[in-house]
Write a protein that holds these residues in place. Sequence first.
Motif, PDB file in Angstrom:
ATOM      1  N   SER A  30     131.480  85.618  40.079  1.00  0.00           N
ATOM      2  CA  SER A  30     132.266  85.037  38.983  1.00  0.00           C
ATOM      3  C   SER A  30     133.635  84.575  39.460  1.00  0.00           C
ATOM      4  N   GLU A  31     134.225  85.279  40.432  1.00  0.00           N
ATOM      5  CA  GLU A  31     135.551  84.890  40.909  1.00  0.00           C
ATOM      6  C   GLU A  31     135.495  83.572  41.688  1.00  0.00           C
ATOM      7  N   LYS A  32     134.422  83.376  42.455  1.00  0.00           N
ATOM      8  CA  LYS A  32     134.282  82.148  43.235  1.00  0.00           C
ATOM      9  C   LYS A  32     133.548  81.060  42.458  1.00  0.00           C
ATOM     10  N   ARG A  33     133.184  81.390  41.211  1.00  0.00           N
ATOM     11  CA  ARG A  33     132.506  80.426  40.318  1.00  0.00           C
ATOM     12  C   ARG A  33     131.178  79.971  40.909  1.00  0.00           C
ATOM     13  N   LEU A  34     130.411  80.945  41.407  1.00  0.00           N
ATOM     14  CA  LEU A  34     129.114  80.649  42.001  1.00  0.00           C
ATOM     15  C   LEU A  34     128.005  81.224  41.126  1.00  0.00           C
ATOM     16  N   PHE A  35     126.911  80.467  41.024  1.00  0.00           N
ATOM     17  CA  PHE A  35     125.731  80.894  40.279  1.00  0.00           C
ATOM     18  C   PHE A  35     124.510  80.404  41.047  1.00  0.00           C
ATOM     19  N   PRO A  36     123.480  81.260  41.230  1.00  0.00           N
ATOM     20  CA  PRO A  36     122.334  80.838  42.050  1.00  0.00           C
ATOM     21  C   PRO A  36     121.685  79.546  41.538  1.00  0.00           C
ATOM     22  N   ILE A  37     121.171  78.770  42.469  1.00  0.00           N
ATOM     23  CA  ILE A  37     120.367  77.598  42.086  1.00  0.00           C
ATOM     24  C   ILE A  37     119.151  78.103  41.317  1.00  0.00           C
ATOM     25  N   THR A  38     119.010  77.636  40.084  1.00  0.00           N
ATOM     26  CA  THR A  38     118.034  78.243  39.183  1.00  0.00           C
ATOM     27  C   THR A  38     117.320  77.175  38.371  1.00  0.00           C
ATOM     28  N   ASP A  39     116.038  77.404  38.189  1.00  0.00           N
ATOM     29  CA  ASP A  39     115.236  76.608  37.259  1.00  0.00           C
ATOM     30  C   ASP A  39     114.327  77.592  36.536  1.00  0.00           C
ATOM     31  N   GLY A  40     114.673  77.910  35.301  1.00  0.00           N
ATOM     32  CA  GLY A  40     113.918  78.936  34.599  1.00  0.00           C
ATOM     33  C   GLY A  40     113.643  78.587  33.158  1.00  0.00           C
ATOM     34  N   ASN A  63     120.390  75.249  37.112  1.00  0.00           N
ATOM     35  CA  ASN A  63     121.548  75.012  37.962  1.00  0.00           C
ATOM     36  C   ASN A  63     121.041  74.384  39.257  1.00  0.00           C
ATOM     37  N   THR A  64     121.527  73.210  39.569  1.00  0.00           N
ATOM     38  CA  THR A  64     121.000  72.461  40.716  1.00  0.00           C
ATOM     39  C   THR A  64     121.858  72.567  41.961  1.00  0.00           C
ATOM     40  N   THR A  65     123.097  73.059  41.844  1.00  0.00           N
ATOM     41  CA  THR A  65     124.011  73.048  42.994  1.00  0.00           C
ATOM     42  C   THR A  65     124.516  74.430  43.399  1.00  0.00           C
ATOM     43  N   GLY A  66     124.343  75.430  42.553  1.00  0.00           N
ATOM     44  CA  GLY A  66     124.882  76.743  42.850  1.00  0.00           C
ATOM     45  C   GLY A  66     126.316  76.929  42.397  1.00  0.00           C
ATOM     46  N   SER A  92     114.973  81.377  41.249  1.00  0.00           N
ATOM     47  CA  SER A  92     116.427  81.458  41.435  1.00  0.00           C
ATOM     48  C   SER A  92     116.732  81.890  42.859  1.00  0.00           C
ATOM     49  N   LYS A  93     117.711  81.215  43.458  1.00  0.00           N
ATOM     50  CA  LYS A  93     118.102  81.569  44.829  1.00  0.00           C
ATOM     51  C   LYS A  93     119.552  81.181  45.057  1.00  0.00           C
ATOM     52  N   GLY A  94     120.322  82.149  45.578  1.00  0.00           N
ATOM     53  CA  GLY A  94     121.717  81.848  45.874  1.00  0.00           C
ATOM     54  C   GLY A  94     122.622  83.010  45.553  1.00  0.00           C
ATOM     55  N   GLN A  95     123.895  82.728  45.389  1.00  0.00           N
ATOM     56  CA  GLN A  95     124.902  83.758  45.158  1.00  0.00           C
ATOM     57  C   GLN A  95     125.439  83.695  43.737  1.00  0.00           C
ATOM     58  N   TYR A  96     125.670  84.900  43.186  1.00  0.00           N
ATOM     59  CA  TYR A  96     126.401  84.992  41.942  1.00  0.00           C
ATOM     60  C   TYR A  96     127.739  85.667  42.234  1.00  0.00           C
TER      61      TYR A  96
END
Length: 918
Positions: A429-439, A468-471, A423-427
């Motif tokens: 919730s307000e900006k609707r961001l979630f790290p790029i993840t493959d788990g 999640n492929t786009t973050g 997993s790499k990226g930003q979490y």
Amino acid sequence: MKTSLKKIGIKVLKITGVTIASILLLMFLLPMLFPGRIAKQVKAFANKKLDGELSFSESNLSFFKHFPSLTVTLDDFALKGSAPYKNDTLVAAKDVSFGINLKNLIFDGDINIDEIYVSKGLINVKVNEKGQANYNVYISDKEETSKDTTGTSIRLERIDIRNVALKYEDISAKVNLQARGFNYLGKGNLDKSIFDLYTEAKIESLDFTFDGEKYLENKKIDADLITKINTNSLSFVFQQNDLKINKLPISFIGKMNFLKDGYDIDIKIESQDSRLNDLFTALPPKYVTWLEKTKVKGRTDLLLTFKGNYNASLNRKPDLAFGMNIREGNISYKDAPFETSNISLKFYTKLPSLETEQLEVKLDTLHFNVGNDYLSAKINSKGLKNIDLTAKIKSKLDLGKAIGAMGINNLEMKGVLLADINSKGQYNSEKRLFPITDGKINLQNGFLKTEYYPNPITDIKFVAAVKNTTGQYKDLKIDVAPASFVFEQNPVYVKALLSNFDDVNYDVVAKGTLDIAKIYKVFRQKGLDITGYAKADLSLKGKQSYATTGQYSKLNNKGSLLLRDIKTTSELFPKPFFIREGLFTFHQDKMNFDKFSANYGKSDFAMKGRLENVINFVFEKNATLKGNFEVNSGLVVADEFMAQEPVAEKGKGVEKKTVPDTKTAAASGVILLPENLKVSLLANVKKLEYDGLILDNVTGSTSLDRGKLLFQKIGFGIIGCRVGINGFYDDITAKKANFDIHFVAKNFNVKKAYNEIEMFRNLATAAEKAEGIISLDYTVKGQLNEEMKPVYPSLEGKGVVSLSKVKVNGLKLFNQLSSKTDFESIDNPDLSQVDIKSRIKNNIITIEQTKMKVALFRLRLQGETSFDGKLNLRIRVGLPPFGLIGIPVVVAGTQDNPKIKVFSKTGEAIEETKPEGQ
């Protein structure tokens, strides 16, 4: 020549013998020459210099108690503390000795104490929540002049404490420390403004607790310290500070300066290249017991820093950081067939300015092997609300082997855990961001058994994937397919597929039966107890937007949840919550309460109705849960629902949570209302108890809308009459609430109201001397305090008090008015058909012009009175037959002591009391 040498030798021996004999004689004689004077001056010194009660059984003076110092010893010594702990012991000991400077005693006649010895005793230090301590018993001189040097004084150069129990409890700092077998030797010129304090300390057993959490227990401490102290600027420089906690060596250096508005600190605590085994000896006792059966190898480094300036007014705070490095680690437990090897850990965390939002965590390396199995992880994160995350976790771990290899005896686990997460990226919730993840996480043939319950949870299966492929939230997908287990022969099954978290597409199936009491025992938690039974058969499928846009036909949510005999008891809450029966059915976006009966303490509820927007409420942080209910109750005790401690103020985006103070015997706090509910209630309560009042047959409609409670056509019976209420209640913090109420009460007994209703007693203080029937039509708004009682300076209101057949007996206002005017018929008047209009603001009740007929006289009254009984009234006494001729009267003073001035129009203004913040 030989004879001469012999004579010289004999002479030297004689002189030496005489000298030693003289010294010994002097050591015996001096205590005999000075005892009365010394004992007298020590007592005088204690009375003058100690702000605490001192007692001892007897005193004696000797060179041999602490040779070669001349010491006065007080047996069975006891000293009580300073305020606010004057009744509690500060120091108690078998004996306390004070070393006296011999030179000053012989040549100057002064008794200067430069050494203190304490043995076999107790030092009991206490600090209350306001920071007031019991050790401030020494009264220092405001001015010291060179002209006055006689008497008794303290010039400490040595503090010697042997085999003493030390207790330190600081409520303000939430610190509790207990030391047994405390030995302390401190040396230095403590009377100087700048000095070096040399300290040697040994503690056989030390317990240290902070904020209710125990960090050290039964630890042995050795300390060798050098501290430079500047009493002028109140600063400390830690020059050499070598500690050993059990076997773990620790050193710390740094400084601490106390400033006008805070402190400046720079502390560094570290343990370099220590044995990993020694680290475990410094941990709580359960780890030490485990260590006795385990071989631990490896090296470790520890580092803690605390640096910066603290200033509350400028919002400045120091930086806190902690790091740990473990290398070449190896744990071999007893006769386990496998060992935990290749243990590596590189961990660092930092809290800049003590701001949790800036928290940095760097787990650069975590790795260990159990045979051929392994777990490897690397996690870096920054922030809490907006998290910048990098994580790599990979494992192939036989849980049974791992538990056995580490010697964890109170837990039995089985199953193979496979994990591969990147997993790499930003979490955010307000900006609707979630790290790029493959788990992926996969657990098969799982088994769990704890020491708290004899039967295990078996057949545990958990297969989950996160991708999640786009973050972006919209590309997040969570697949749990499936999760299941068997407990007490009852299978539980959950399958869930969630995608597109901007508009959650969900497909969830849950089935199973749980005996909550039994499964709770498997994971027992101190301070919490749960019993009861739950059965679920749910199928939820659809999109979040189907509910928010009203496309309910596209939803396929159905099933039921049955709760029975659910009882939750927690030390955090004063009363248990008990759901006798709850049957909930799901249909589209609605959750129907088909049956719901519950108790909280003495209060009981039977409720039916439904909640709406349930799915959106679950997935959306700021969503509002809506509902309509009909509630019936035989008894509601409102006091049981009060909060106990403030934690947060109300505001946008702030979720209110209470953290009750379990040490408080009685509840203290207003009734808190959730902000994410929009629910209306049609209530029918047979009896409601609040603050000593009993309300009968409470009916009406209330609605809870985003943290505000609205009252609509509420009616209830009290003191034999019916009362109607409209208004609202709004909690601001857990200690403060606003209210605005319009109430109408017709034909109630004024005497009964005064005796039983505190607010009426304060609003209508004159009613104490009245009997009869009155009516009220009044509007009042203001604040409530933490006891749910009105804050009188905050009250504003207006309305009418109507008197009907009221008799006033013994009211000093009318008594003195009668006496001053010589009109006896004014005393103890009968009042009928009188409407008194008034206003309330800033602690003052303003009475508008009110006309009343008393016997043959016609009175006209207006003016002011306060809640504490002050008066500023103007009265016109109209003389018979028609009141055309009147006598002006001014009434000042208080209701208990009115001051009547006849033929006067000048009163005494009452000072307003404005609410806080104005």
